[in-house]
Motif scaffolding. Structure first.
Motif, PDB file in Angstrom:
ATOM      1  N   GLU A 147       0.650  -5.164 -15.857  1.00 56.00           N
ATOM      2  CA  GLU A 147      -0.996  -5.247 -14.721  1.00 56.00           C
ATOM      3  C   GLU A 147      -0.036  -5.319 -13.374  1.00 56.00           C
ATOM      4  O   GLU A 147      -0.359  -4.857 -12.833  1.00 56.00           O
ATOM      5  N   LYS A 148       1.048  -6.224 -14.194  1.00 51.08           N
ATOM      6  CA  LYS A 148       1.163  -6.946 -12.225  1.00 51.08           C
ATOM      7  C   LYS A 148       2.431  -5.428 -11.398  1.00 51.08           C
ATOM      8  O   LYS A 148       2.104  -5.220 -10.705  1.00 51.08           O
ATOM      9  N   VAL A 149       2.537  -4.945 -12.391  1.00 51.89           N
ATOM     10  CA  VAL A 149       3.537  -3.339 -11.232  1.00 51.89           C
ATOM     11  C   VAL A 149       2.065  -2.436 -11.191  1.00 51.89           C
ATOM     12  O   VAL A 149       2.727  -1.776 -10.325  1.00 51.89           O
ATOM     13  N   LYS A 150       1.525  -2.159 -12.285  1.00 53.63           N
ATOM     14  CA  LYS A 150       0.423  -1.060 -11.304  1.00 53.63           C
ATOM     15  C   LYS A 150       0.009  -1.696 -10.505  1.00 53.63           C
ATOM     16  O   LYS A 150      -0.165  -1.065  -9.837  1.00 53.63           O
ATOM     17  N   LYS A 151      -0.210  -3.148  -9.690  1.00 53.40           N
ATOM     18  CA  LYS A 151      -0.706  -3.590  -8.830  1.00 53.40           C
ATOM     19  C   LYS A 151       0.285  -3.238  -7.874  1.00 53.40           C
ATOM     20  O   LYS A 151       0.020  -2.668  -7.048  1.00 53.40           O
ATOM     21  N   ASP A 152       1.482  -3.614  -8.110  1.00 53.36           N
ATOM     22  CA  ASP A 152       2.603  -3.549  -7.180  1.00 53.36           C
ATOM     23  C   ASP A 152       3.211  -2.630  -6.827  1.00 53.36           C
ATOM     24  O   ASP A 152       2.447  -2.359  -5.655  1.00 53.36           O
ATOM     25  N   HIS A 153       2.558  -1.336  -7.693  1.00 49.70           N
ATOM     26  CA  HIS A 153       2.451   0.087  -7.542  1.00 49.70           C
ATOM     27  C   HIS A 153       1.575   0.770  -6.150  1.00 49.70           C
ATOM     28  O   HIS A 153       1.517   1.471  -5.575  1.00 49.70           O
ATOM     29  N   GLU A 154       0.060   0.513  -6.647  1.00 50.35           N
ATOM     30  CA  GLU A 154      -0.635   0.871  -6.416  1.00 50.35           C
ATOM     31  C   GLU A 154      -1.122   0.030  -4.145  1.00 50.35           C
ATOM     32  O   GLU A 154      -1.325   0.945  -4.160  1.00 50.35           O
ATOM     33  N   ALA A 155       0.176  -1.406  -4.513  1.00 54.46           N
ATOM     34  CA  ALA A 155      -0.152  -2.136  -3.518  1.00 54.46           C
ATOM     35  C   ALA A 155       0.236  -1.283  -2.410  1.00 54.46           C
ATOM     36  O   ALA A 155       0.355  -0.623  -0.812  1.00 54.46           O
ATOM     37  N   ARG A 156       2.306  -0.670  -3.071  1.00 54.26           N
ATOM     38  CA  ARG A 156       3.409   0.033  -2.502  1.00 54.26           C
ATOM     39  C   ARG A 156       2.352   1.083  -1.495  1.00 54.26           C
ATOM     40  O   ARG A 156       3.190   2.239  -0.881  1.00 54.26           O
ATOM     41  N   GLN A 157       1.548   2.419  -2.326  1.00 51.50           N
ATOM     42  CA  GLN A 157       1.262   3.434  -2.377  1.00 51.50           C
ATOM     43  C   GLN A 157      -0.225   2.955  -1.173  1.00 51.50           C
ATOM     44  O   GLN A 157       0.145   4.611  -0.405  1.00 51.50           O
ATOM     45  N   LYS A 158      -0.445   2.341  -1.053  1.00 59.62           N
ATOM     46  CA  LYS A 158      -1.271   1.925  -0.087  1.00 59.62           C
ATOM     47  C   LYS A 158      -0.797   1.570   1.334  1.00 59.62           C
ATOM     48  O   LYS A 158      -1.261   1.948   1.704  1.00 59.62           O
ATOM     49  N   LYS A 159      -0.134   0.792   1.369  1.00 59.77           N
ATOM     50  CA  LYS A 159       0.520   0.532   2.100  1.00 59.77           C
ATOM     51  C   LYS A 159       1.374   1.564   2.948  1.00 59.77           C
ATOM     52  O   LYS A 159       1.080   1.757   3.611  1.00 59.77           O
ATOM     53  N   GLU A 160       1.695   2.630   2.075  1.00 62.02           N
ATOM     54  CA  GLU A 160       3.097   3.912   2.116  1.00 62.02           C
ATOM     55  C   GLU A 160       1.652   4.548   3.014  1.00 62.02           C
ATOM     56  O   GLU A 160       1.641   5.292   4.382  1.00 62.02           O
ATOM     57  N   ARG A 161       0.729   5.354   2.344  1.00 58.41           N
ATOM     58  CA  ARG A 161      -0.739   5.528   2.719  1.00 58.41           C
ATOM     59  C   ARG A 161      -0.981   5.161   4.149  1.00 58.41           C
ATOM     60  O   ARG A 161      -1.408   5.541   5.407  1.00 58.41           O
ATOM     61  N   GLU A 162      -1.239   3.933   3.928  1.00 57.39           N
ATOM     62  CA  GLU A 162      -1.845   3.202   5.769  1.00 57.39           C
ATOM     63  C   GLU A 162      -0.755   3.541   6.574  1.00 57.39           C
ATOM     64  O   GLU A 162      -1.278   4.039   8.184  1.00 57.39           O
ATOM     65  N   GLU A 163       0.427   3.169   6.265  1.00 55.49           N
ATOM     66  CA  GLU A 163       2.110   3.838   7.094  1.00 55.49           C
ATOM     67  C   GLU A 163       1.741   5.313   7.634  1.00 55.49           C
ATOM     68  O   GLU A 163       1.404   5.518   9.431  1.00 55.49           O
ATOM     69  N   LYS A 164       1.176   6.040   6.760  1.00 55.49           N
ATOM     70  CA  LYS A 164       1.315   7.142   7.593  1.00 55.49           C
ATOM     71  C   LYS A 164       0.040   7.839   7.917  1.00 55.49           C
ATOM     72  O   LYS A 164       0.559   8.513   9.178  1.00 55.49           O
ATOM     73  N   GLU A 165      -1.362   6.644   7.691  1.00 56.87           N
ATOM     74  CA  GLU A 165      -2.054   7.364   8.333  1.00 56.87           C
ATOM     75  C   GLU A 165      -1.307   6.855   9.803  1.00 56.87           C
ATOM     76  O   GLU A 165      -2.499   8.013  11.682  1.00 56.87           O
ATOM     77  N   GLN A 166      -1.534   5.727  10.340  1.00 55.47           N
ATOM     78  CA  GLN A 166      -0.707   5.274  11.050  1.00 55.47           C
ATOM     79  C   GLN A 166       0.017   6.179  12.194  1.00 55.47           C
ATOM     80  O   GLN A 166      -0.726   6.222  13.527  1.00 55.47           O
ATOM     81  N   LYS A 167       1.167   7.019  11.337  1.00 56.34           N
ATOM     82  CA  LYS A 167       1.735   7.319  11.955  1.00 56.34           C
ATOM     83  C   LYS A 167       0.639   8.720  12.230  1.00 56.34           C
ATOM     84  O   LYS A 167       1.019   9.338  13.720  1.00 56.34           O
ATOM     85  N   GLU A 168       0.707   8.789  11.712  1.00 54.86           N
ATOM     86  CA  GLU A 168      -0.664  10.604  12.486  1.00 54.86           C
ATOM     87  C   GLU A 168      -1.533  10.092  13.020  1.00 54.86           C
ATOM     88  O   GLU A 168      -1.379  10.439  14.632  1.00 54.86           O
ATOM     89  N   ARG A 169      -2.204   8.511  13.270  1.00 55.36           N
ATOM     90  CA  ARG A 169      -3.265   8.590  14.360  1.00 55.36           C
ATOM     91  C   ARG A 169      -2.139   8.614  15.918  1.00 55.36           C
ATOM     92  O   ARG A 169      -2.972   8.774  16.450  1.00 55.36           O
TER      93      ARG A 169
END
Length: 166
Positions: free
Chosen positions: A38-60
């Motif tokens: 669960e911890k690994v899964k949450k860490d992975h989801e958190a990284r994906q969310k952060k990457e997605r947010e960074e990508k969205e910010q760069k696109e904006r």
């Protein structure tokens, strides 16, 4: 050592089961493993969310930069068009004023020139040409322009007529 009435304490052999056989230990292991997953899964989801947010910010940011660049380019183009129009009107002089008419002196007095002739002349004058040729009503004319007046000479007959702006 003889006979002793003392009884030796009896040691009861404990049977220790392997952890797999011990439900408490097994549940603890499973729980720990599940928690780790669960911890690994949450860490992975958190990284994906952060990457997605960074990508969205760069696109904006990219879109904002493109919009700013486009607005700047459009402003520059507008300013250039306005500058060219001011220069054109300066070169045209009175001919560039709203409602101005170009007239030619014929035998029976001053007559308005047709719009096509006026357009051709305005284009040439605005281009800085004081002497140029135009075609009007199927005839070729040589125009010589000086500020607010000029002459129109028929290319074949060499007849010259006065031009004015009213």
């Amino acid at each position: 050592m003889g006979n002793c009435d003392c009884k030796e304490p009896q040691v009861q052999d404990e049977i220790i089961s392997p952890p797999e056989a011990n439900p408490v230990l097994t549940d603890t292991k499973v729980t720990n493993a599940e928690m780790e997953k669960e911890k690994v899964k949450k860490d992975h989801e958190a990284r994906q969310k952060k990457e997605r947010e960074e990508k969205e910010q760069k696109e904006r940011e990219r879109q904002q930069k493109e919009k700013k660049d486009r607005e700047q380019r459009e402003a520059n183009e507008r300013a250039e068009r306005e500058r060219l129009e001011r220069e054109r009107l300066e070169k045209l002089g009175p001919l560039g004023k709203p409602g101005a008419k170009l007239q030619v002196m014929l035998e029976d007095g001053w007559k308005d020139c047709d719009q096509e002739q006026v357009k051709q002349m305005c284009d040439q004058i605005a281009g800085g040409m004081p002497k140029f040729g135009i075609t009007s009503r199927g005839q070729m004319y040589i125009i010589e322009w000086d500020g607010d007046k000029g002459t129109q000479t028929h290319a074949t007959t060499k007849k010259t007529r006065q031009l004015r702006v009213v």
